[in-house]
Enzyme design. Structure first.
Site, PDB file in Angstrom:
ATOM      1  N   TRP A 158      49.233  97.691  38.878  1.00  0.00           N
ATOM      2  CA  TRP A 158      48.814  96.977  40.083  1.00  0.00           C
ATOM      3  C   TRP A 158      47.995  97.841  41.040  1.00  0.00           C
ATOM      4  O   TRP A 158      47.379  97.318  41.962  1.00  0.00           O
ATOM      5  CB  TRP A 158      50.061  96.461  40.826  1.00  0.00           C
ATOM      6  CG  TRP A 158      51.102  97.541  41.008  1.00  0.00           C
ATOM      7  CD1 TRP A 158      52.177  97.777  40.198  1.00  0.00           C
ATOM      8  CD2 TRP A 158      51.130  98.563  42.005  1.00  0.00           C
ATOM      9  NE1 TRP A 158      52.871  98.878  40.626  1.00  0.00           N
ATOM     10  CE2 TRP A 158      52.242  99.381  41.750  1.00  0.00           C
ATOM     11  CE3 TRP A 158      50.324  98.868  43.104  1.00  0.00           C
ATOM     12  CZ2 TRP A 158      52.575 100.494  42.516  1.00  0.00           C
ATOM     13  CZ3 TRP A 158      50.645  99.978  43.883  1.00  0.00           C
ATOM     14  CH2 TRP A 158      51.761 100.767  43.592  1.00  0.00           C
ATOM     15  N   ASN A 159      48.013  99.174  40.882  1.00  0.00           N
ATOM     16  CA  ASN A 159      47.447  99.995  41.965  1.00  0.00           C
ATOM     17  C   ASN A 159      45.918  99.992  42.001  1.00  0.00           C
ATOM     18  O   ASN A 159      45.328 100.205  43.057  1.00  0.00           O
ATOM     19  CB  ASN A 159      48.026 101.418  41.965  1.00  0.00           C
ATOM     20  CG  ASN A 159      47.723 102.181  40.713  1.00  0.00           C
ATOM     21  OD1 ASN A 159      47.309 101.612  39.705  1.00  0.00           O
ATOM     22  ND2 ASN A 159      47.945 103.481  40.747  1.00  0.00           N
ATOM     23  N   LYS A 182      46.982  92.287  29.670  1.00  0.00           N
ATOM     24  CA  LYS A 182      48.226  91.872  30.347  1.00  0.00           C
ATOM     25  C   LYS A 182      48.253  92.628  31.671  1.00  0.00           C
ATOM     26  O   LYS A 182      48.662  93.781  31.736  1.00  0.00           O
ATOM     27  CB  LYS A 182      49.434  92.237  29.472  1.00  0.00           C
ATOM     28  CG  LYS A 182      50.652  91.351  29.658  1.00  0.00           C
ATOM     29  CD  LYS A 182      51.209  91.306  31.077  1.00  0.00           C
ATOM     30  CE  LYS A 182      51.975  92.552  31.436  1.00  0.00           C
ATOM     31  NZ  LYS A 182      52.360  92.606  32.860  1.00  0.00           N
ATOM     32  N   PRO A 183      47.796  91.974  32.763  1.00  0.00           N
ATOM     33  CA  PRO A 183      47.828  92.658  34.063  1.00  0.00           C
ATOM     34  C   PRO A 183      49.241  92.689  34.627  1.00  0.00           C
ATOM     35  O   PRO A 183      50.113  91.941  34.175  1.00  0.00           O
ATOM     36  CB  PRO A 183      46.924  91.774  34.928  1.00  0.00           C
ATOM     37  CG  PRO A 183      47.040  90.403  34.345  1.00  0.00           C
ATOM     38  CD  PRO A 183      47.317  90.581  32.864  1.00  0.00           C
ATOM     39  N   GLY A 194      50.142 103.074  33.294  1.00  0.00           N
ATOM     40  CA  GLY A 194      51.349 102.754  34.041  1.00  0.00           C
ATOM     41  C   GLY A 194      52.293 103.936  34.039  1.00  0.00           C
ATOM     42  O   GLY A 194      51.870 105.091  33.894  1.00  0.00           O
ATOM     43  N   SER A 195      53.566 103.651  34.181  1.00  0.00           N
ATOM     44  CA  SER A 195      54.551 104.726  34.321  1.00  0.00           C
ATOM     45  C   SER A 195      54.816 105.400  32.974  1.00  0.00           C
ATOM     46  O   SER A 195      54.653 104.805  31.909  1.00  0.00           O
ATOM     47  CB  SER A 195      55.843 104.150  34.877  1.00  0.00           C
ATOM     48  OG  SER A 195      56.346 103.175  33.974  1.00  0.00           O
ATOM     49  N   GLU A 249      47.635 106.243  29.742  1.00  0.00           N
ATOM     50  CA  GLU A 249      47.329 106.894  31.032  1.00  0.00           C
ATOM     51  C   GLU A 249      48.586 106.737  31.874  1.00  0.00           C
ATOM     52  O   GLU A 249      48.841 105.662  32.412  1.00  0.00           O
ATOM     53  CB  GLU A 249      46.142 106.200  31.712  1.00  0.00           C
ATOM     54  CG  GLU A 249      44.829 106.313  30.963  1.00  0.00           C
ATOM     55  CD  GLU A 249      44.179 107.673  31.097  1.00  0.00           C
ATOM     56  OE1 GLU A 249      44.694 108.521  31.850  1.00  0.00           O
ATOM     57  OE2 GLU A 249      43.163 107.897  30.425  1.00  0.00           O
ATOM     58  N   LEU A 250      49.367 107.808  31.990  1.00  0.00           N
ATOM     59  CA  LEU A 250      50.716 107.668  32.556  1.00  0.00           C
ATOM     60  C   LEU A 250      50.825 108.360  33.917  1.00  0.00           C
ATOM     61  O   LEU A 250      49.838 108.643  34.561  1.00  0.00           O
ATOM     62  CB  LEU A 250      51.734 108.204  31.549  1.00  0.00           C
ATOM     63  CG  LEU A 250      51.589 107.608  30.134  1.00  0.00           C
ATOM     64  CD1 LEU A 250      52.600 108.217  29.184  1.00  0.00           C
ATOM     65  CD2 LEU A 250      51.709 106.092  30.151  1.00  0.00           C
ATOM     66  N   CYS A 291      47.793 107.634  40.713  1.00  0.00           N
ATOM     67  CA  CYS A 291      48.379 108.565  39.738  1.00  0.00           C
ATOM     68  C   CYS A 291      47.834 109.977  39.904  1.00  0.00           C
ATOM     69  O   CYS A 291      48.455 110.926  39.466  1.00  0.00           O
ATOM     70  CB  CYS A 291      48.094 108.068  38.335  1.00  0.00           C
ATOM     71  SG  CYS A 291      46.351 107.789  38.087  1.00  0.00           S
ATOM     72  N   GLU A 311      56.959 111.495  40.943  1.00  0.00           N
ATOM     73  CA  GLU A 311      55.902 110.922  41.782  1.00  0.00           C
ATOM     74  C   GLU A 311      56.553 110.167  42.938  1.00  0.00           C
ATOM     75  O   GLU A 311      57.388 109.296  42.687  1.00  0.00           O
ATOM     76  CB  GLU A 311      55.161 109.848  40.988  1.00  0.00           C
ATOM     77  CG  GLU A 311      54.072 110.293  40.101  1.00  0.00           C
ATOM     78  CD  GLU A 311      53.443 109.068  39.417  1.00  0.00           C
ATOM     79  OE1 GLU A 311      54.156 108.279  38.795  1.00  0.00           O
ATOM     80  OE2 GLU A 311      52.222 108.943  39.502  1.00  0.00           O
TER      81      GLU A 311
END
Ligand code: NAP
Length: 485
Positions: free
Chosen positions: A150-151, A174-175, A228-229, A250-251, A284, A381
């Site tokens: 979402w960011n 898939k947003p 995401g995470s 991409e975490l 991130c 984080e």
């Protein structure tokens, strides 16, 4: 502004088979702004049917034709910049100026990969036999599933989808359930740009684990690209093993921002402001640990704190606002927990430290000094507008501290000593290093992490390779070897 609330599958806007919907809220006001189709995992699989059917025809088009459609999409995104920016601010809260910047940044990937589509090169290799010829070509991997956070509701989609489409893949996006509206508007513009039905699909739904699992279990999906995470990324990595899919991850990050005592302090303060407080600290690559050398520590803390105290907090839709809300209650709770833990262990709040009166999800921009590596905010984080500052003495000490994390996405260092700049660049175990700058993102350079921050690179000349398979052809000429001598 909100045109679509149903999923986009095979070029058609579809509701959930159950008719279910979920609410999307404006985090600045708590108001519901739309009800969006809540697809089941089975519903989502129809997007794979569409993508699978459409992919081979899309791949057969020339690179020039694919590039032309991408360029039209790029133009349409830019022509709708204001509407897209308002939608981003409405569903995730960042200040409008940042949302406009995100539209430009996101569009830049579409343009870049429209150009890269025409630069997918193969090779011929000097053969090991006189009767043979060896060829290497690149082919699209096939159907791609892109799961996005979402960011950056627009840029995290275009950064993945543009290289996939340029390479000749089809995609199922898939947003995040927090920000489906920007994704649906992008799909609308993609249809207008001329992508054939089924080449770009968006599935919306609340049950991300079930939808993700179904998409990844499908053997027709050949690539998963996720931002995401780290926790979710690890799950997807494990799920992808069953069908040995290609993966880009991409975490999360835990970025060190290091200020040496020979640095230009004003430049370092400016860089830290941009790096830490963009998107209210919900990026991130944002500075999660600010290390300042002992000789300039007090000066840096006081100059930085003065700047942070002046930040304007409020609804991102209002002019002049620099810090919007956190995305949801969990985000706010994490910020408060990190701060409480640091204070309990002896950290000192220089400015901020409390919720903000602008609304239920707002937190006052905060600076904490005297932070130590044992504190939670040093290890995880924080993903919010809290800047923790650590004091260090030597270069080797700070390098060890900076690398003492399982994460390795972005790192920053400020120094005017050239040798030190190179030593730090080489020693930092990170995929991206900003040297004397707090802003590193651009479509022309490879973005990505090492260690538990991920796999693969997005953007730059490397980005398209993630969506291509290398194929080797060994051609026998049917000659007698003696005739070839
Ligand atoms: P998240 O909770 O991991 O969610 C990311 C996406 O995965 C969302 O679409 C989410 O859907 C979906 N998801 C959640 N659980 C899933 C599951 N079990 N299976 C399949 N999909 C699942 O992360 P976030 O809170 O949205 O984003 C913040 C994180 O992203 C931070 O850690 C940040 O560092 C990282 N990030 C990394 C980069 C990078 O380039 N390295 C860039 C931006 C953000 P729902 O939202 O609908 O649950």
């Amino acid at each position: 502004m909100i045109e679509h609330t149903n999923a986009c599958i095979n070029g058609v806007w579809v509701a959930a088979s159950s008719g279910a919907t979920f609410a999307v809220e404006n985090p600045a006001t708590g108001q519901t702004i739309a009800q969006v189709a809540d697809l089941s995992a089975t519903d989502a699989l129809s997007a794979v049917d569409a993508a699978y059917t459409a992919q081979s025809g899309w791949a057969k088009r020339t690179a020039k034709e694919r590039a032309a459609v991408l360029r039209r999409w790029h133009q349409l995104i830019l022509s709708e910049q204001e509407a897209l920016a308002q939608l981003i601010t409405l569903e995730m809260g960042k200040p409008l100026a940042e949302s406009r910047g995100e539209v430009n940044y996101g569009a830049s990937f579409v343009e870049w990969f429209a150009e890269e589509a025409k630069r997918i090169y193969g090779q011929t290799i000097a053969a090991h036999q006189p009767t043979q010829r060896l060829l290497v070509t690149k082919q699209p991997v096939g159907v791609v599933v892109a799961i996005t956070p979402w960011n950056f509701p627009l840029a995290m989609i275009t950064r993945k989808v543009s290289p996939a489409l340029a390479a000749g893949c089809s995609v199922v996006i898939k947003p995040s359930e927090e920000t489906p509206l920007t994704a649906l508007k992008l799909a609308h513009l993609a249809i207008e740009a001329g992508f054939p039905a089924g080449v770009l699909n968006v599935v919306t739904g609340l049950d991300a684990p079930a939808i993700g699992e179904a998409l990844i279990a499908d053997s027709r999906v050949r690539k998963v690209t996720f931002t995401g995470s780290t926790a979710v990324g690890k799950r997807l990595y494990a799920q992808s093993a069953a069908t040995v899919k290609k993966l880009s991850l991409e975490l999360g990050g835990n970025a060190p921002f290091i200020v040496m005592d020979d640095a230009d302090i004003d430049a370092a303060v400016e860089g830290a402001m941009l790096c830490k407080f963009r998107n209210a600290g919900q990026t991130c690559v944002c500075a999660n640990r600010i290390f300042v050398q002992a000789g300039i520590y007090a000066d840096f803390v006081s100059r930085f704190s003065a700047r942070v105290a002046a930040l304007q907090v409020g609804d991102g839709a209002h002019a002049g606002v620099e810090i919007g809300p956190l995305i949801n209650r969990d985000g706010l709770a994490k910020v408060e927990a990190h701060l409480a833990d640091a204070v309990a262990q002896g950290a000192r709040v220089e400015v901020g430290g409390t919720r903000h009166s602008a609304g239920a999800l707002f937190f006052t921009p905060t600076v904490v000094s005297g932070v130590t590596p044992q504190m939670r905010m040093a290890q995880e984080e924080t993903f919010g507008p809290v800047a923790p500052i650590y004091c260090f003495n030597t270069e080797s000490e700070v390098l060890a501290l900076a690398n003492a994390t399982p994460y390795g996405l972005a790192a920053y260092c400020y120094t005017r000593n050239l040798g030190r700049a190179f030593r730090m660049y080489e020693g930092l175990e990170y995929g991206i290093v900003g040297m004397n700058t707090g802003i590193i993102s651009t479509e022309v350079a490879p973005f990505g992490g090492v260690k538990e921050s991920g796999l693969g690179r997005e953007g730059g000349p490397h980005g398209i390779d993630e969506f291509l398979e290398v194929k080797y052809g060994c051609f026998d000429l049917g000659l007698d070897p003696e005739e070839c001598r």
